[in-house]
Design a protein around this motif. Structure first.
Motif, PDB file in Angstrom:
ATOM      1  N   MET A   1       0.850  -1.182   0.000  1.00 30.40           N
ATOM      2  CA  MET A   1       0.000   0.000   0.000  1.00 30.40           C
ATOM      3  C   MET A   1       0.895   1.246   0.000  1.00 30.40           C
ATOM      4  SD  MET A   1      -2.796   1.542   2.733  1.00 30.40           S
ATOM      5  CE  MET A   1      -3.512   0.013   3.124  1.00 30.40           C
ATOM      6  N   GLU A   2       0.478   2.238  -0.764  1.00 33.77           N
ATOM      7  CA  GLU A   2       1.208   3.506  -0.822  1.00 33.77           C
ATOM      8  C   GLU A   2       1.243   4.145   0.564  1.00 33.77           C
ATOM      9  OE1 GLU A   2       0.440   7.872  -2.786  1.00 33.77           O
ATOM     10  OE2 GLU A   2      -0.281   6.131  -3.858  1.00 33.77           O
ATOM     11  N   GLU A   3       2.348   4.769   0.905  1.00 29.36           N
ATOM     12  CA  GLU A   3       2.501   5.422   2.210  1.00 29.36           C
ATOM     13  C   GLU A   3       1.630   6.684   2.257  1.00 29.36           C
ATOM     14  OE1 GLU A   3       3.865   5.292   5.985  1.00 29.36           O
ATOM     15  OE2 GLU A   3       4.351   3.833   4.447  1.00 29.36           O
ATOM     16  N   PHE A   4       0.853   6.836   3.320  1.00 29.30           N
ATOM     17  CA  PHE A   4       0.010   8.001   3.506  1.00 29.30           C
ATOM     18  C   PHE A   4       0.745   9.035   4.353  1.00 29.30           C
ATOM     19  CE2 PHE A   4      -3.201   4.772   2.622  1.00 29.30           C
ATOM     20  CZ  PHE A   4      -4.075   5.458   1.787  1.00 29.30           C
ATOM     21  N   LYS A   5       0.437  10.307   4.109  1.00 25.05           N
ATOM     22  CA  LYS A   5       1.057  11.379   4.892  1.00 25.05           C
ATOM     23  C   LYS A   5       0.273  11.626   6.191  1.00 25.05           C
ATOM     24  CE  LYS A   5       2.585  16.166   4.644  1.00 25.05           C
ATOM     25  NZ  LYS A   5       2.812  17.323   3.814  1.00 25.05           N
ATOM     26  N   PHE A   6      -1.066  11.689   6.113  1.00 24.46           N
ATOM     27  CA  PHE A   6      -1.876  12.055   7.270  1.00 24.46           C
ATOM     28  C   PHE A   6      -2.632  10.879   7.886  1.00 24.46           C
ATOM     29  CE2 PHE A   6      -1.689  15.983   4.684  1.00 24.46           C
ATOM     30  CZ  PHE A   6      -0.992  16.771   5.584  1.00 24.46           C
ATOM     31  N   LEU A   7      -2.933   9.866   7.089  1.00 26.55           N
ATOM     32  CA  LEU A   7      -3.727   8.738   7.565  1.00 26.55           C
ATOM     33  C   LEU A   7      -2.843   7.518   7.730  1.00 26.55           C
ATOM     34  CD1 LEU A   7      -6.770   9.127   5.141  1.00 26.55           C
ATOM     35  CD2 LEU A   7      -6.518  10.058   7.447  1.00 26.55           C
ATOM     36  N   LYS A   8      -2.933   6.882   8.882  1.00 32.48           N
ATOM     37  CA  LYS A   8      -2.136   5.690   9.147  1.00 32.48           C
ATOM     38  C   LYS A   8      -3.089   4.565   9.535  1.00 32.48           C
ATOM     39  CE  LYS A   8       1.774   8.525  10.430  1.00 32.48           C
ATOM     40  NZ  LYS A   8       1.279   9.613   9.665  1.00 32.48           N
ATOM     41  N   PRO A   9      -3.390   3.673   8.553  1.00 32.34           N
ATOM     42  CA  PRO A   9      -4.277   2.549   8.869  1.00 32.34           C
ATOM     43  C   PRO A   9      -3.620   1.622   9.892  1.00 32.34           C
ATOM     44  CG  PRO A   9      -3.781   2.667   6.500  1.00 32.34           C
ATOM     45  CD  PRO A   9      -2.945   3.680   7.177  1.00 32.34           C
ATOM     46  N   LYS A  10      -4.399   1.184  10.869  1.00 33.00           N
ATOM     47  CA  LYS A  10      -3.884   0.290  11.909  1.00 33.00           C
ATOM     48  C   LYS A  10      -4.909  -0.789  12.213  1.00 33.00           C
ATOM     49  CE  LYS A  10      -0.467   3.100  14.074  1.00 33.00           C
ATOM     50  NZ  LYS A  10       0.130   3.542  15.294  1.00 33.00           N
ATOM     51  N   LYS A  11      -4.405  -1.854  12.831  1.00 32.34           N
ATOM     52  CA  LYS A  11      -5.266  -2.936  13.303  1.00 32.34           C
ATOM     53  C   LYS A  11      -4.936  -3.213  14.759  1.00 32.34           C
ATOM     54  CE  LYS A  11      -5.694  -5.393   8.928  1.00 32.34           C
ATOM     55  NZ  LYS A  11      -5.498  -6.697   8.261  1.00 32.34           N
ATOM     56  N   MET A  12      -5.938  -3.695  15.472  1.00 35.55           N
ATOM     57  CA  MET A  12      -5.739  -4.115  16.859  1.00 35.55           C
ATOM     58  C   MET A  12      -6.744  -5.208  17.174  1.00 35.55           C
ATOM     59  SD  MET A  12      -7.610  -1.167  19.183  1.00 35.55           S
ATOM     60  CE  MET A  12      -7.686  -2.173  20.647  1.00 35.55           C
ATOM     61  N   MET A  19     -11.590  -9.984  18.367  1.00 32.64           N
ATOM     62  CA  MET A  19     -11.863  -9.663  16.968  1.00 32.64           C
ATOM     63  C   MET A  19     -10.869  -8.606  16.473  1.00 32.64           C
ATOM     64  SD  MET A  19     -15.487  -8.395  15.388  1.00 32.64           S
ATOM     65  CE  MET A  19     -15.353  -6.632  15.185  1.00 32.64           C
ATOM     66  N   THR A  20     -10.466  -8.718  15.212  1.00 27.85           N
ATOM     67  CA  THR A  20      -9.552  -7.733  14.637  1.00 27.85           C
ATOM     68  C   THR A  20     -10.340  -6.466  14.290  1.00 27.85           C
ATOM     69  OG1 THR A  20      -8.114  -9.432  13.746  1.00 27.85           O
ATOM     70  CG2 THR A  20      -7.943  -7.241  12.764  1.00 27.85           C
ATOM     71  N   LEU A  21      -9.869  -5.338  14.789  1.00 28.49           N
ATOM     72  CA  LEU A  21     -10.491  -4.035  14.530  1.00 28.49           C
ATOM     73  C   LEU A  21      -9.551  -3.197  13.669  1.00 28.49           C
ATOM     74  CD1 LEU A  21     -11.686  -3.250  18.167  1.00 28.49           C
ATOM     75  CD2 LEU A  21     -13.054  -4.175  16.291  1.00 28.49           C
ATOM     76  N   GLU A  22     -10.109  -2.439  12.757  1.00 33.65           N
ATOM     77  CA  GLU A  22      -9.333  -1.547  11.895  1.00 33.65           C
ATOM     78  C   GLU A  22      -9.711  -0.107  12.216  1.00 33.65           C
ATOM     79  OE1 GLU A  22     -10.611  -2.769   8.034  1.00 33.65           O
ATOM     80  OE2 GLU A  22      -9.399  -4.589   8.059  1.00 33.65           O
ATOM     81  N   TYR A  23      -8.709   0.774  12.187  1.00 34.87           N
ATOM     82  CA  TYR A  23      -8.977   2.194  12.419  1.00 34.87           C
ATOM     83  C   TYR A  23      -7.858   3.026  11.822  1.00 34.87           C
ATOM     84  CZ  TYR A  23      -5.522   2.125  16.213  1.00 34.87           C
ATOM     85  OH  TYR A  23      -4.375   2.018  16.941  1.00 34.87           O
TER      86      TYR A  23
END
Length: 166
Positions: A1-12, A19-23
């Protein structure tokens, strides 16, 4: 995935059910409704927003830089996007705690302010927009903006201002 400047997708993992959560881990921000000294008009900016694939009319807003406190971001953003400096206005409303924008989707919190120009003779200074920032500001009647804007923070701050006037 292309690197974002302001948004950093994460999982926990959910702390209870695994359950896996994305934010999105996103910087927090400020939003500021700037009202005229008589309280009848507000200064709003129009800019392209990719989330709606078009221009949006909204209050002055900006990201809180690392190490910066929200009040300093307020002073910086109002000067940059509106051309008014802290001696030009009074802060008439400050949210007690930063608000979660969309707690199921992003870590961003929003510090909300309403500022009122001290008098009608305050002269707007030259804008100092960030590189690549493309916005146009203008004074509008507050009721008119409620019809023209789809932006939540803008509606929220106008309604708070209306409540303060009662």
């Amino acid at each position: 995935m292309e690197e974002f400047k302001f948004l950093k997708p994460k999982k926990m993992l959910h702390p209870k059910n695994g359950m896996t959560l994305e934010y999105l881990d996103k910087q927090s921000a400020i939003a500021a409704l700037i009202v005229s000294s008589d309280g009848k008009k507000g200064y709003f900016v129009k800019q392209f927003r990719p989330g709606i694939m078009g221009e949006c009319l909204e209050v002055v807003a900006g990201l809180i830089d690392p190490g910066e406190v929200p009040i300093d971001t307020l002073y910086r953003e109002v000067a940059e996007e509106a051309g008014y400096y802290k001696d030009d206005y009074d802060i008439i409303y400050t949210e007690k705690e930063p608000l979660a924008i969309s707690p199921g989707y992003t870590a961003e919190r929003l510090s909300c302010y309403i500022v009122k120009l001290k008098n009608e003779n305050i002269e707007q200074k030259e804008l100092n927009l960030d590189e690549g920032e493309d916005l146009v500001g203008k004074w509008y009647d507050l009721d008119e903006v409620l019809k023209l804007s789809c932006d939540f923070k803008t509606h929220f701050l106008i309604h708070i201002f209306e409540l303060l006037q009662k």
